[in-house]
Design a protein around this motif. Structure first.
Motif, PDB file in Angstrom:
ATOM      1  N   VAL A   1       0.825  -1.302  -0.018  1.00 38.71           N
ATOM      2  CA  VAL A   1      -0.025  -0.043   0.053  1.00 38.71           C
ATOM      3  C   VAL A   1       0.819   1.282  -0.202  1.00 38.71           C
ATOM      4  CG1 VAL A   1      -1.949   1.186   1.393  1.00 38.71           C
ATOM      5  CG2 VAL A   1      -1.823  -1.074   1.185  1.00 38.71           C
ATOM      6  N   GLU A   2       2.057   1.237   0.832  1.00 37.35           N
ATOM      7  CA  GLU A   2       2.878   2.402   0.908  1.00 37.35           C
ATOM      8  C   GLU A   2       3.379   2.573  -0.492  1.00 37.35           C
ATOM      9  OE1 GLU A   2       6.190   4.884   1.331  1.00 37.35           O
ATOM     10  OE2 GLU A   2       6.263   2.581   0.767  1.00 37.35           O
ATOM     11  N   PHE A   3       4.128   1.434  -1.285  1.00 39.68           N
ATOM     12  CA  PHE A   3       4.477   1.429  -2.494  1.00 39.68           C
ATOM     13  C   PHE A   3       5.711   2.362  -3.038  1.00 39.68           C
ATOM     14  CE2 PHE A   3       3.913   1.466  -7.177  1.00 39.68           C
ATOM     15  CZ  PHE A   3       3.634   0.076  -7.475  1.00 39.68           C
ATOM     16  N   GLY A   4       6.365   2.720  -1.960  1.00 37.90           N
ATOM     17  CA  GLY A   4       7.839   3.330  -2.015  1.00 37.90           C
ATOM     18  C   GLY A   4       7.487   5.023  -2.035  1.00 37.90           C
ATOM     19  N   PHE A   5       6.197   5.348  -1.968  1.00 35.83           N
ATOM     20  CA  PHE A   5       6.264   6.827  -1.885  1.00 35.83           C
ATOM     21  C   PHE A   5       6.905   7.606  -1.135  1.00 35.83           C
ATOM     22  CE2 PHE A   5       1.814   5.312  -3.469  1.00 35.83           C
ATOM     23  CZ  PHE A   5       2.050   5.703  -4.632  1.00 35.83           C
ATOM     24  N   THR A   6       7.470   7.157   0.021  1.00 40.56           N
ATOM     25  CA  THR A   6       8.417   7.940   1.015  1.00 40.56           C
ATOM     26  C   THR A   6       9.485   8.254   0.176  1.00 40.56           C
ATOM     27  OG1 THR A   6       7.987   6.247   2.639  1.00 40.56           O
ATOM     28  CG2 THR A   6       9.812   7.608   2.890  1.00 40.56           C
ATOM     29  N   PHE A   7      10.081   7.969  -0.832  1.00 39.44           N
ATOM     30  CA  PHE A   7      11.038   8.513  -1.777  1.00 39.44           C
ATOM     31  C   PHE A   7      10.492   9.289  -2.714  1.00 39.44           C
ATOM     32  CE2 PHE A   7      14.261   5.215  -0.249  1.00 39.44           C
ATOM     33  CZ  PHE A   7      14.743   6.128   0.773  1.00 39.44           C
TER      34      PHE A   7
ATOM     35  N   LEU B   1      -5.329   8.359  -3.945  1.00 34.19           N
ATOM     36  CA  LEU B   1      -6.194   7.698  -4.852  1.00 34.19           C
ATOM     37  C   LEU B   1      -5.443   6.311  -5.300  1.00 34.19           C
ATOM     38  CD1 LEU B   1      -8.606   7.136  -6.574  1.00 34.19           C
ATOM     39  CD2 LEU B   1      -7.683   8.416  -8.364  1.00 34.19           C
ATOM     40  N   ALA B   2      -4.147   6.504  -5.475  1.00 33.76           N
ATOM     41  CA  ALA B   2      -3.188   5.271  -5.829  1.00 33.76           C
ATOM     42  C   ALA B   2      -3.278   4.267  -4.314  1.00 33.76           C
ATOM     43  CB  ALA B   2      -1.800   5.919  -5.954  1.00 33.76           C
ATOM     44  N   LYS B   3      -2.996   4.728  -3.267  1.00 32.80           N
ATOM     45  CA  LYS B   3      -3.207   4.076  -2.174  1.00 32.80           C
ATOM     46  C   LYS B   3      -4.476   3.110  -2.048  1.00 32.80           C
ATOM     47  CE  LYS B   3       0.467   5.847   0.650  1.00 32.80           C
ATOM     48  NZ  LYS B   3       1.000   6.645   1.713  1.00 32.80           N
TER      49      LYS B   3
ATOM     50  N   LEU C   1      -4.489   0.435  -4.348  1.00 29.38           N
ATOM     51  CA  LEU C   1      -3.568  -0.662  -4.043  1.00 29.38           C
ATOM     52  C   LEU C   1      -4.138  -1.423  -2.822  1.00 29.38           C
ATOM     53  CD1 LEU C   1      -0.225   1.089  -4.077  1.00 29.38           C
ATOM     54  CD2 LEU C   1      -0.845  -0.808  -5.477  1.00 29.38           C
ATOM     55  N   SER C   2      -4.861  -0.521  -2.015  1.00 29.41           N
ATOM     56  CA  SER C   2      -5.465  -1.252  -0.612  1.00 29.41           C
ATOM     57  C   SER C   2      -6.815  -2.340  -1.379  1.00 29.41           C
ATOM     58  CB  SER C   2      -6.284  -0.106  -0.032  1.00 29.41           C
ATOM     59  OG  SER C   2      -5.445   0.700   0.605  1.00 29.41           O
ATOM     60  N   ALA C   3      -7.590  -1.921  -2.364  1.00 33.62           N
ATOM     61  CA  ALA C   3      -8.416  -2.761  -2.818  1.00 33.62           C
ATOM     62  C   ALA C   3      -7.973  -4.174  -3.214  1.00 33.62           C
ATOM     63  CB  ALA C   3      -9.216  -2.172  -4.130  1.00 33.62           C
ATOM     64  N   THR C   4      -6.656  -4.080  -3.926  1.00 35.40           N
ATOM     65  CA  THR C   4      -5.946  -5.384  -4.229  1.00 35.40           C
ATOM     66  C   THR C   4      -5.664  -6.157  -2.880  1.00 35.40           C
ATOM     67  OG1 THR C   4      -5.301  -4.284  -6.367  1.00 35.40           O
ATOM     68  CG2 THR C   4      -4.161  -6.315  -5.533  1.00 35.40           C
ATOM     69  N   VAL C   5      -4.900  -5.370  -2.002  1.00 32.60           N
ATOM     70  CA  VAL C   5      -4.532  -6.010  -0.814  1.00 32.60           C
ATOM     71  C   VAL C   5      -5.729  -6.695   0.078  1.00 32.60           C
ATOM     72  CG1 VAL C   5      -3.642  -5.555   1.401  1.00 32.60           C
ATOM     73  CG2 VAL C   5      -2.598  -4.727  -0.532  1.00 32.60           C
TER      74      VAL C   5
ATOM     75  N   PHE D   1      -0.249   1.950   8.539  1.00 34.39           N
ATOM     76  CA  PHE D   1       1.151   2.045   8.128  1.00 34.39           C
ATOM     77  C   PHE D   1       1.234   2.441   6.524  1.00 34.39           C
ATOM     78  CE2 PHE D   1       1.879   0.222  12.268  1.00 34.39           C
ATOM     79  CZ  PHE D   1       3.136   0.625  12.525  1.00 34.39           C
ATOM     80  N   GLY D   2       0.114   1.868   5.837  1.00 33.87           N
ATOM     81  CA  GLY D   2       0.280   2.077   4.446  1.00 33.87           C
ATOM     82  C   GLY D   2       0.014   3.424   4.028  1.00 33.87           C
ATOM     83  N   PHE D   3      -0.862   4.138   4.855  1.00 37.27           N
ATOM     84  CA  PHE D   3      -1.439   5.531   4.518  1.00 37.27           C
ATOM     85  C   PHE D   3      -0.624   6.689   5.132  1.00 37.27           C
ATOM     86  CE2 PHE D   3      -4.695   3.395   2.564  1.00 37.27           C
ATOM     87  CZ  PHE D   3      -5.390   3.944   1.604  1.00 37.27           C
ATOM     88  N   SER D   4       0.664   6.119   5.885  1.00 39.08           N
ATOM     89  CA  SER D   4       1.434   7.203   6.777  1.00 39.08           C
ATOM     90  C   SER D   4       1.718   8.098   5.735  1.00 39.08           C
ATOM     91  CB  SER D   4       2.715   6.567   7.228  1.00 39.08           C
ATOM     92  OG  SER D   4       3.467   7.500   7.590  1.00 39.08           O
ATOM     93  N   PRO D   5       1.893   9.465   5.910  1.00 43.86           N
ATOM     94  CA  PRO D   5       2.004  10.535   5.339  1.00 43.86           C
ATOM     95  C   PRO D   5       3.585  11.193   5.464  1.00 43.86           C
ATOM     96  CG  PRO D   5       0.798  11.572   7.255  1.00 43.86           C
ATOM     97  CD  PRO D   5       1.192   9.966   7.272  1.00 43.86           C
ATOM     98  N   MET D   6       4.184  10.267   5.741  1.00 48.33           N
ATOM     99  CA  MET D   6       5.854  10.469   6.106  1.00 48.33           C
ATOM    100  C   MET D   6       6.364  11.169   4.717  1.00 48.33           C
ATOM    101  SD  MET D   6       6.557  10.701   9.141  1.00 48.33           S
ATOM    102  CE  MET D   6       8.640  10.668   8.724  1.00 48.33           C
ATOM    103  N   TRP D   7       5.886  10.529   3.578  1.00 49.55           N
ATOM    104  CA  TRP D   7       6.653  11.352   2.119  1.00 49.55           C
ATOM    105  C   TRP D   7       6.486  12.484   2.469  1.00 49.55           C
ATOM    106  CZ3 TRP D   7       3.171  13.733  -0.630  1.00 49.55           C
ATOM    107  CH2 TRP D   7       1.680  13.396  -0.392  1.00 49.55           C
ATOM    108  N   TYR D   8       5.288  13.191   2.926  1.00 51.23           N
ATOM    109  CA  TYR D   8       5.070  14.706   2.735  1.00 51.23           C
ATOM    110  C   TYR D   8       5.982  15.406   3.516  1.00 51.23           C
ATOM    111  CZ  TYR D   8       2.999  19.298   3.753  1.00 51.23           C
ATOM    112  OH  TYR D   8       2.928  20.574   4.326  1.00 51.23           O
ATOM    113  N   TYR D   9       6.254  14.974   4.964  1.00 47.57           N
ATOM    114  CA  TYR D   9       7.079  15.314   6.152  1.00 47.57           C
ATOM    115  C   TYR D   9       8.868  15.371   5.243  1.00 47.57           C
ATOM    116  CZ  TYR D   9       2.917  16.304   8.685  1.00 47.57           C
ATOM    117  OH  TYR D   9       1.899  16.501   9.248  1.00 47.57           O
ATOM    118  N   PHE D  10       9.099  14.368   4.903  1.00 47.43           N
ATOM    119  CA  PHE D  10      10.443  14.079   4.397  1.00 47.43           C
ATOM    120  C   PHE D  10      10.489  15.369   3.172  1.00 47.43           C
ATOM    121  CE2 PHE D  10      10.575   9.751   6.017  1.00 47.43           C
ATOM    122  CZ  PHE D  10      11.959   9.891   6.527  1.00 47.43           C
ATOM    123  N   GLY D  11       9.493  15.612   2.408  1.00 50.99           N
ATOM    124  CA  GLY D  11       9.940  16.367   1.253  1.00 50.99           C
ATOM    125  C   GLY D  11       9.746  18.103   1.759  1.00 50.99           C
TER     126      GLY D  11
END
Length: 407
Positions: free
Chosen positions: A55-61, A86-88, A91-95, A127-137
């Motif tokens: 679900v997270e799919f590497g968005f952190t980077f 929307l992407a997550k 992915l969540s539907a598949t999981v 864990f999949g929907f964590s917004p850490m990617w935004y805070y890193f950016g």
């Protein structure tokens, strides 16, 4: 102190807290739940962590890089938030479909109650929907780091107070899922307050998925490494095998994880060095590799000697079969740390993340194949052999490309 140094300090603090709290939690759960129930909980958490990676799919980077570009433009940031969400959801539907199949089929040597999947689903969402990617950016990590530490500590306190017998196994999942949801919800609401949210477009969601693919393979494979042992051992060897292997593996993972903040902190410096002189950058990385190899080999030798004392102190007398597993597993630490160093300090800064991601996928594939061959007959020892062989081949592969590849 520069912003890079401040963020590195917060990352290190969060990493240390994320390692120490589970280490304190381990003996509490191991003694309270006993090996069978503890194995079931680890199996359930392993399923959740593995699914959350997809679900997270590497968005952190990947998404963080786009935040840097769009920084200050509320419209672009809001649209990026919409695309990622929307992407997550896709992915969540598949999981969810896969988890439903697992729950209804009841396959595997480790059985868990069907209603546990409610908490597993919440854990995945957190864990999949964590917004850490935004805070890193936006390079503002103080709030999420402090919140994470506070909630982890609260979760540990609840475990100590509320979990005392094997019949309390479900409470562990309830606590973990609840803490995770709060830890994701608060930063997400604050993010939306600052960015707003754009329109949901399928094309935008597919675009961010394509951009994240290679980094998903690398970062996702790293995360899967943290839960693949409990998942495969639970399915192939039963809960008792999980309860014997995972405590030793968690200690090894904790030791390996200490290198993460140091490597992440050095990452920007190596990016700048690569831009000015690839030769100088390679010399610097080589010195890092030599130093890390010496330190981790010394650690492995010390841990081998102290293994009986460490296992008894951390888990009690009922985990004697984890001593030999720790003595073997600890020699994975030098291989794994050196592989991480080459990926984070050389391949990713040079734009060669495909090499790092393929090496990690090779690692995972070898573990799965060897585990299927060895675990049914050898249990935790078979999984240990699978890990060591896979880590060795992956590390050798990266060393080969590190020594040959030029920019």
């Amino acid at each position: 102190m520069s912003r890079v140094a401040i963020n590195a300090a917060w990352l290190l603090l969060a990493q240390i807290g994320g390692l120490l709290i589970p280490l304190i939690e381990l003996p509490v759960l191991a003694r309270a739940l006993e090996q069978q129930a503890y194995g079931q909980v680890l199996y359930a958490l392993g399923i959740a962590m593995t699914a959350a990676v997809f679900v997270e799919f590497g968005f952190t980077f990947s998404a963080a890089r786009r935040v840097v570009v769009a920084k200050g433009d509320r419209g672009l940031l809001g649209q990026l938030v919409a695309d990622v969400l929307l992407a997550k959801l896709m992915l969540s539907a598949t999981v969810a479909l896969i988890l439903t199949t697992i729950m209804l089929s009841g396959t595997g040597a480790t059985s868990i109650p069907g209603h546990w999947f409610i908490w597993i689903a919440l854990f995945i969402t957190a864990f999949g929907f964590s917004p850490m990617w935004y805070y890193f950016g936006v390079e503002k990590l103080m709030l999420p780091a402090m919140l994470d530490l506070a909630l982890r500590a609260s979760g540990l306190l609840l475990v100590i107070l509320l979990v005392s017998t094997p019949q309390h196994a479900q409470r562990v999942l309830t606590i973990q899922a609840t803490v995770g949801i709060v830890n994701t919800l608060i930063p997400t609401l604050l993010m939306l307050r600052r960015t707003g949210i754009g329109r949901f477009h399928l094309r935008g969601a597919l675009r961010v998925l394509r951009e994240s693919w290679e980094l998903f393979l690398y970062k996702g494979a790293q995360a899967v490494m943290g839960s693949i042992a409990s998942t495969m051992l639970g399915g192939l060897g039963g809960a008792r095998a999980v309860g014997a292997f995972v405590p030793a593996e968690k200690l090894v993972r904790a030791a390996t994880g200490l290198s993460g903040p140091l490597l992440n902190a050095a990452f920007p410096h190596l990016v700048r060095m690569q831009e000015s002189s690839a030769v100088a950058a390679k010399k610097t990385v080589t010195l890092w590799l030599i130093a890390l190899a010496m330190i981790t080999l010394l650690f492995a030798a010390l841990a081998t000697w102290l293994a009986p004392w460490v296992i008894k102190l951390a888990f009690g007398t009922g985990y004697a079969d984890a001593i030999d597993l720790l003595r073997m597993l600890v020699w994975i630490v030098p291989l794994r740390v050196c592989s991480m160093a080459m990926a984070i300090l050389w391949f990713i800064p040079a734009g060669l993340e495909q090499i790092a991601s393929r090496a990690m996928m090779l690692n995972i594939s070898l573990i799965c194949v060897l585990a299927m061959l060895l675990v049914p007959g050898m249990g935790g020892t078979g999984m240990t052999i699978a890990f060591f062989c896979a880590e060795s081949i992956s590390c050798i592969t990266l060393i080969y490309f590190f020594s040959k590849k030029t920019i």
